[in-house]
Write an enzyme that holds these catalytic residues in place. Structure first.
Site, PDB file in Angstrom:
ATOM      1  N   THR A 133      64.462 -13.581  14.020  1.00 33.00           N
ATOM      2  CA  THR A 133      65.516 -12.779  13.380  1.00 33.00           C
ATOM      3  C   THR A 133      66.260 -13.578  12.303  1.00 33.00           C
ATOM      4  OG1 THR A 133      67.695 -11.839  13.848  1.00 33.00           O
ATOM      5  CG2 THR A 133      66.934 -13.468  15.371  1.00 33.00           C
ATOM      6  N   ASP A 134      66.881 -12.859  11.363  1.00 27.87           N
ATOM      7  CA  ASP A 134      67.723 -13.529  10.357  1.00 27.87           C
ATOM      8  C   ASP A 134      69.014 -14.069  10.971  1.00 27.87           C
ATOM      9  OD1 ASP A 134      69.020 -11.087  10.790  1.00 27.87           O
ATOM     10  OD2 ASP A 134      69.097 -10.501   8.676  1.00 27.87           O
ATOM     11  N   GLU A 135      69.339 -13.610  12.199  1.00 27.16           N
ATOM     12  CA  GLU A 135      70.633 -13.990  12.794  1.00 27.16           C
ATOM     13  C   GLU A 135      70.706 -15.479  13.119  1.00 27.16           C
ATOM     14  OE1 GLU A 135      72.223 -11.147  15.585  1.00 27.16           O
ATOM     15  OE2 GLU A 135      71.004  -9.550  14.737  1.00 27.16           O
ATOM     16  N   TYR A 159      72.704 -14.559  21.741  1.00 31.32           N
ATOM     17  CA  TYR A 159      71.401 -14.020  21.335  1.00 31.32           C
ATOM     18  C   TYR A 159      70.781 -14.869  20.232  1.00 31.32           C
ATOM     19  CZ  TYR A 159      68.164 -11.167  18.571  1.00 31.32           C
ATOM     20  OH  TYR A 159      67.079 -10.742  17.841  1.00 31.32           O
ATOM     21  N   LYS A 163      67.392 -17.285  20.211  1.00 33.24           N
ATOM     22  CA  LYS A 163      66.259 -17.091  19.284  1.00 33.24           C
ATOM     23  C   LYS A 163      66.035 -18.359  18.457  1.00 33.24           C
ATOM     24  CE  LYS A 163      64.048 -13.930  18.592  1.00 33.24           C
ATOM     25  NZ  LYS A 163      62.782 -13.431  19.231  1.00 33.24           N
TER      26      LYS A 163
HETATM   27  P1  NAD Z   1      63.504  -4.564  22.312  1.00 29.79           P
HETATM   28  O1  NAD Z   1      64.641  -5.038  23.145  1.00 29.79           O
HETATM   29  O2  NAD Z   1      63.426  -3.141  21.911  1.00 29.79           O
HETATM   30  O3  NAD Z   1      62.132  -4.911  23.056  1.00 29.79           O
HETATM   31  C1  NAD Z   1      61.896  -6.112  23.734  1.00 29.79           C
HETATM   32  C2  NAD Z   1      60.695  -5.896  24.654  1.00 29.79           C
HETATM   33  O4  NAD Z   1      60.427  -7.144  25.309  1.00 29.79           O
HETATM   34  C3  NAD Z   1      60.940  -4.853  25.751  1.00 29.79           C
HETATM   35  O5  NAD Z   1      59.825  -3.997  25.841  1.00 29.79           O
HETATM   36  C4  NAD Z   1      61.093  -5.701  27.010  1.00 29.79           C
HETATM   37  O6  NAD Z   1      60.658  -5.010  28.188  1.00 29.79           O
HETATM   38  C5  NAD Z   1      60.206  -6.886  26.692  1.00 29.79           C
HETATM   39  N1  NAD Z   1      60.558  -8.101  27.443  1.00 29.79           N
HETATM   40  C6  NAD Z   1      61.798  -8.620  27.642  1.00 29.79           C
HETATM   41  N2  NAD Z   1      61.725  -9.736  28.382  1.00 29.79           N
HETATM   42  C7  NAD Z   1      60.413  -9.950  28.640  1.00 29.79           C
HETATM   43  C8  NAD Z   1      59.696 -10.955  29.338  1.00 29.79           C
HETATM   44  N3  NAD Z   1      60.325 -11.978  29.934  1.00 29.79           N
HETATM   45  N4  NAD Z   1      58.341 -10.867  29.399  1.00 29.79           N
HETATM   46  C9  NAD Z   1      57.691  -9.824  28.815  1.00 29.79           C
HETATM   47  N5  NAD Z   1      58.325  -8.838  28.157  1.00 29.79           N
HETATM   48  C10 NAD Z   1      59.666  -8.900  28.056  1.00 29.79           C
HETATM   49  O7  NAD Z   1      63.503  -5.521  21.055  1.00 29.79           O
HETATM   50  P2  NAD Z   1      63.024  -5.246  19.548  1.00 29.79           P
HETATM   51  O8  NAD Z   1      64.170  -4.731  18.777  1.00 29.79           O
HETATM   52  O9  NAD Z   1      61.744  -4.495  19.571  1.00 29.79           O
HETATM   53  O10 NAD Z   1      62.766  -6.741  19.059  1.00 29.79           O
HETATM   54  C11 NAD Z   1      61.492  -7.354  19.236  1.00 29.79           C
HETATM   55  C12 NAD Z   1      61.559  -8.778  18.686  1.00 29.79           C
HETATM   56  O11 NAD Z   1      61.920  -8.749  17.317  1.00 29.79           O
HETATM   57  C13 NAD Z   1      62.604  -9.648  19.389  1.00 29.79           C
HETATM   58  O12 NAD Z   1      62.063 -10.938  19.549  1.00 29.79           O
HETATM   59  C14 NAD Z   1      63.775  -9.667  18.414  1.00 29.79           C
HETATM   60  O13 NAD Z   1      64.493 -10.868  18.525  1.00 29.79           O
HETATM   61  C15 NAD Z   1      63.042  -9.579  17.092  1.00 29.79           C
HETATM   62  N6  NAD Z   1      63.819  -8.953  15.998  1.00 29.79           N
HETATM   63  C16 NAD Z   1      64.423  -7.735  16.186  1.00 29.79           C
HETATM   64  C17 NAD Z   1      65.101  -7.152  15.136  1.00 29.79           C
HETATM   65  C18 NAD Z   1      65.772  -5.801  15.272  1.00 29.79           C
HETATM   66  O14 NAD Z   1      66.466  -5.359  14.355  1.00 29.79           O
HETATM   67  N7  NAD Z   1      65.577  -5.076  16.379  1.00 29.79           N
HETATM   68  C19 NAD Z   1      65.183  -7.801  13.881  1.00 29.79           C
HETATM   69  C20 NAD Z   1      64.534  -9.048  13.732  1.00 29.79           C
HETATM   70  C21 NAD Z   1      63.850  -9.597  14.801  1.00 29.79           C
HETATM   71  P1  TYD Z   2      73.364  -3.837  16.164  1.00 29.44           P
HETATM   72  O1  TYD Z   2      72.560  -2.595  15.931  1.00 29.44           O
HETATM   73  O2  TYD Z   2      73.815  -4.143  17.563  1.00 29.44           O
HETATM   74  O3  TYD Z   2      72.545  -5.054  15.542  1.00 29.44           O
HETATM   75  P2  TYD Z   2      73.011  -6.589  15.250  1.00 29.44           P
HETATM   76  O4  TYD Z   2      74.252  -6.872  15.983  1.00 29.44           O
HETATM   77  O5  TYD Z   2      71.847  -7.364  15.786  1.00 29.44           O
HETATM   78  O6  TYD Z   2      73.157  -6.697  13.770  1.00 29.44           O
HETATM   79  O7  TYD Z   2      74.658  -3.757  15.259  1.00 29.44           O
HETATM   80  C1  TYD Z   2      74.563  -3.579  13.855  1.00 29.44           C
HETATM   81  C2  TYD Z   2      75.950  -3.654  13.282  1.00 29.44           C
HETATM   82  O8  TYD Z   2      76.683  -2.518  13.746  1.00 29.44           O
HETATM   83  C3  TYD Z   2      76.731  -4.872  13.760  1.00 29.44           C
HETATM   84  O9  TYD Z   2      77.540  -5.332  12.673  1.00 29.44           O
HETATM   85  C4  TYD Z   2      77.591  -4.359  14.886  1.00 29.44           C
HETATM   86  C5  TYD Z   2      77.854  -2.916  14.481  1.00 29.44           C
HETATM   87  N1  TYD Z   2      77.998  -1.939  15.574  1.00 29.44           N
HETATM   88  C6  TYD Z   2      79.084  -1.059  15.567  1.00 29.44           C
HETATM   89  O10 TYD Z   2      79.934  -1.083  14.667  1.00 29.44           O
HETATM   90  N2  TYD Z   2      79.183  -0.135  16.577  1.00 29.44           N
HETATM   91  C7  TYD Z   2      78.278  -0.082  17.602  1.00 29.44           C
HETATM   92  O11 TYD Z   2      78.452   0.757  18.521  1.00 29.44           O
HETATM   93  C8  TYD Z   2      77.164  -0.988  17.588  1.00 29.44           C
HETATM   94  C9  TYD Z   2      76.149  -0.958  18.691  1.00 29.44           C
HETATM   95  C10 TYD Z   2      77.063  -1.889  16.553  1.00 29.44           C
END
Ligand code: NAD
Ligand code: TYD
Length: 353
Positions: A133-135, A159, A163
């Site tokens: 992630t960019d975070e 988090y 990561k």
């Molecule tokens: P998500 O929470 O929707 O899915 C995570 C999945 O991992 C779930 O299906 C969960 O059951 C599985 N999981 C959790 N712990 C596990 C374990 N110990 N063993 C096997 N499976 C396990 O997350 P997402 O949003 O799909 O993100 C996927 C990846 O992408 C993550 O690594 C996250 O850090 C990264 N990412 C997400 C975003 C975003 O905006 N959602 C952006 C950049 C990077």
């Molecule tokens: P989120 O979707 O949780 O992603 P991330 O924290 O990983 O960026 O949140 C996106 C942005 O929205 C973040 O600045 C937090 C804000 N946010 C709200 O304002 N209200 C909400 O209920 C949630 C879940 C997030």
């Protein structure tokens, strides 16, 4: 090339599996622990595809992972498995350390054992792609340049710290053991199968249910939004052509404040599913207490992946956000399963404890 996708029942992982099976002949095995965020319904459309295998399990279970690597003759691992929600990491960081740090370490150890026994040609072709992630880069001020791959890691939440730790382990396994790794750091994703704890699906579903649309603080925090299928196409591109040991930033050049995002969602819903009382959904917006340590701004400079690998997103924010709202309106059964939690009952029936 047989692929192992970890976390493939989650939001991005399931979108990746759909995209992979639509664009490649190669088989896919999904390993997923099915935490609250893992939903088998996300993979329902590929259940009967002969190239698809699902295994319920933990990336930290070394004997299981090694067995899958051997039995499925895995040639690449794409690691999505993680605890992914910042707010949950603030309330309970332990699971984040367990999966994102210790789990990734154990996964790398399983891969190291398996990779070490491959013949030279297979060793060279093998890939371990870590999805991050960019975070990890921390928070930007309003005038700061976007995050490039050269930025220092400055994670601020449990988090992002977990990561960041996993990214460092992946890097170390390349430098120390020669494992052919690639790392991607992507901005905020949105699209189908997004669990409604995150901003965009939460706002869509709360709006339709007549509930408050909670905006943390004053809504001025900025995120860089990328449609999920564009993230998946970038991962496929890095897997095919990325330079080993390198990291690639992935982003959509779509910086928006949270308030802009929520207002956009409200106006699309006003058009596609107007409220019966004629008022705008924006009347449901409610400003709530801010997230502790809330990062002000994330923004990705995706020049490297664009110039080196020729990737660019296919969707703009305007096209992607409209498709997303439409998807939630068109999938009431998925929404009902997720919001009632009934998919958890099904997992209990299918897999027991
Ligand atoms: P998500 O929470 O929707 O899915 C995570 C999945 O991992 C779930 O299906 C969960 O059951 C599985 N999981 C959790 N712990 C596990 C374990 N110990 N063993 C096997 N499976 C396990 O997350 P997402 O949003 O799909 O993100 C996927 C990846 O992408 C993550 O690594 C996250 O850090 C990264 N990412 C997400 C975003 C975003 O905006 N959602 C952006 C950049 C990077
Ligand atoms: P989120 O979707 O949780 O992603 P991330 O924290 O990983 O960026 O949140 C996106 C942005 O929205 C973040 O600045 C937090 C804000 N946010 C709200 O304002 N209200 C909400 O209920 C949630 C879940 C997030």
């Amino acid at each position: 090339m047989s692929l192992l996708v970890t976390g493939g029942a989650g939001f991005i992982g399931s979108n990746f599996v759909h995209g992979w099976l639509a664009s490649s002949q190669a088989p896919v095995a999904v390993l997923d622990k099915l935490t609250y965020a893992g939903n088998p319904a996300n993979l329902a459309a590929v259940q009967t595809d002969a190239r698809f295998t699902f295994i319920k399990g933990d990336i930290g279970d070394r004997s299981l992972v090694e067995k899958i690597l051997i039995d499925c003759k895995i040639r690449a691992v794409v690691n999505f498995a993680a605890e992914s929600h910042v707010d949950r990491s603030i309330h309970g960081p332990a699971d984040f350390i367990e999966t994102n740090v210790v789990g990734t370490f154990n996964l790398l150890e399983s891969v190291r054992a398996y990779w070490g026994r491959l013949d030279e040609a297979s060793k060279q072709k093998f890939r371990f792609l870590h999805v991050s992630t960019d975070e990890v880069y921390g928070s930007l001020g309003p005038e700061d340049p976007q995050f490039s791959e050269e930025n220092q890691y400055q994670p601020n939440s449990p988090y992002s710290a977990s990561k960041a730790a996993s990214d460092h382990l992946v890097r170390a396994y390349h430098h120390t053991y020669g494992i052919p790794v690639l790392t991607t750091n992507c901005s905020n994703n949105y699209g189908p199968f997004h669990f409604p704890e995150k901003l965009i699906p939460l706002v869509i579903l709360n709006a339709l249910a007549g509930k408050a649309l909670p905006i943390y603080g004053d809504g001025s925090n900025v995120r860089d939004w990328l449609y999920v299928t564009d993230h998946c196409s970038a991962i496929r591109r890095v897997l095919e052509s990325g330079r080993l040991g390198e990291t690639y930033n992935i982003g959509g050049w779509n910086e928006k404040t949270n308030l802009q995002v929520v207002q956009t969602l409200c106006s699309i819903l006003d058009e596609l599913r107007p409220r019966s009382d004629g008022l705008s959904y924006s009347t449901q917006i409610t400003f709530v207490k801010d997230r502790p340590g809330h990062d002000q701004r994330y923004a990705i400079d995706a020049t490297k992946i664009h110039q080196e690998l020729g990737w660019k997103p296919a969707e703009t924010f305007e096209t992607g956000i409209r498709q997303t709202v439409q998807w939630y309106l068109d999938h009431p059964d998925w929404v009902a399963g997720v919001t009632s939690g009934s998919y958890r009952d099904w997992i209990q029936t299918q897999y027991g404890q």
